[in-house]
Motif scaffolding. Structure first.
Motif, mmCIF file in Angstrom:
data_model
loop_
_atom_site.group_PDB
_atom_site.id
_atom_site.type_symbol
_atom_site.label_atom_id
_atom_site.label_comp_id
_atom_site.label_asym_id
_atom_site.label_seq_id
_atom_site.Cartn_x
_atom_site.Cartn_y
_atom_site.Cartn_z
ATOM 1 N N ARG A 236 0.833 -1.209 0.000
ATOM 2 C CA ARG A 236 0.000 0.000 0.000
ATOM 3 C C ARG A 236 0.869 1.261 0.000
ATOM 4 O O ARG A 236 0.522 2.260 -0.652
ATOM 5 N N LEU A 237 1.981 1.215 0.736
ATOM 6 C CA LEU A 237 2.887 2.362 0.779
ATOM 7 C C LEU A 237 3.473 2.619 -0.608
ATOM 8 O O LEU A 237 3.517 3.770 -1.073
ATOM 9 N N ARG A 238 3.916 1.563 -1.257
ATOM 10 C CA ARG A 238 4.470 1.728 -2.613
ATOM 11 C C ARG A 238 3.426 2.310 -3.564
ATOM 12 O O ARG A 238 3.729 3.177 -4.391
ATOM 13 N N LYS A 239 2.193 1.838 -3.442
ATOM 14 C CA LYS A 239 1.121 2.338 -4.300
ATOM 15 C C LYS A 239 0.889 3.826 -4.051
ATOM 16 O O LYS A 239 0.710 4.613 -4.995
ATOM 17 N N ALA A 240 0.918 4.222 -2.778
ATOM 18 C CA ALA A 240 0.717 5.631 -2.434
ATOM 19 C C ALA A 240 1.845 6.507 -2.960
ATOM 20 O O ALA A 240 1.620 7.656 -3.355
ATOM 21 N N LEU A 241 3.063 5.964 -2.984
ATOM 22 C CA LEU A 241 4.232 6.737 -3.427
ATOM 23 C C LEU A 241 4.310 6.858 -4.940
ATOM 24 O O LEU A 241 5.081 7.674 -5.455
#
Length: 229
Positions: free
Chosen positions: A204-209
């Protein structure tokens, strides 16, 4: 309480000193809780682990040193930064406090500015993820005060768990952490989260970034790290 707000526990039985400490920390926006004896302190720490404890030497039910020794003997609490607050100024007393596991020592009467400076310095040294300076890597910037993340100066939407994870990784760049270490450091031992859930939050963090997702590296068979390389 603000997102991921730094939690400070005051353990002090004199109301006037409690108010002075709160006054000293007023500009930080930290979440400050005060208790007046060691038993209450132990209960409070068990319910929520603070990022900093300001601990009086003389308490009504037992000495602050005894409570400190108990904290340092418990694997859940041994890493909590502790500043001793005491009227004892003899060198041997200071040595006794430091030998018992205190990280710093402030003698009463103390100046509010000194206590604030020592508290900030200790948090920077022991837990940089709880500092208040803007953190960044590449095009990504995280502001701990406003609890926002931006890429190329454009704010992005990010979940609470992903914010905490990014903040921790930004504070410890180029270091690899296993899933169990991230569980412990980011969510704490009291969090009911399984190791595989860390993978979900990383995803999810990678997607947000978005285009900056390459900052979060997978280290095969070990865990994750933040790196600009």
């Amino acid at each position: 309480m603000a997102l991921d707000q730094t939690c400070v526990l005051i353990v002090e039985d004199e109301p006037a000193i409690i108010e002075l400490v709160k006054f000293s920390l007023r500009e930080t926006l930290w979440d400050v809780t005060a208790v007046q004896n060691a038993a209450e302190a132990w209960t409070c720490v068990g319910q929520r682990i603070p990022q900093l404890i300001l601990l009086d030497w003389m308490l009504p039910d037992q000495s602050g040193l005894r409570l400190l020794s108990r904290l340092r003997a418990d694997r859940n609490f041994r890493h909590i930064p502790v500043i001793m607050l005491t009227a004892k100024s003899m060198e041997e007393d200071k040595i006794a406090g430091l030998d018992s596991g205190a990280d710093d020592y402030v003698t009463k009467p103390f100046s509010p500015r000194e206590l604030l400076a020592r508290s900030k310095a200790l948090l920077r040294r022991k837990a940089p993820e709880h500092g208040q300076a803007v953190m960044g890597a590449g095009a990504v910037k995280l502001d701990p005060v406003s609890c926002t993340v931006s890429i190329e100066d454009e704010k992005i939407e990010i979940g609470h768990a992903e914010f905490k994870l990014l903040k921790f990784l930004l504070a410890h760049p180029e270091r690899v952490f296993s899933r169990s270490q991230l569980l412990d450091k980011v969510w704490g031992d009291h969090a009911v989260i399984e190791e595989r859930t860390v993978d979900v939050h990383v995803l999810r963090l990678r997607k947000a970034l978005g285009q900056s997702e390459q900052l979060i590296k997978t280290v095969r068979s070990v865990g994750y790290m933040l790196s600009e390389k």
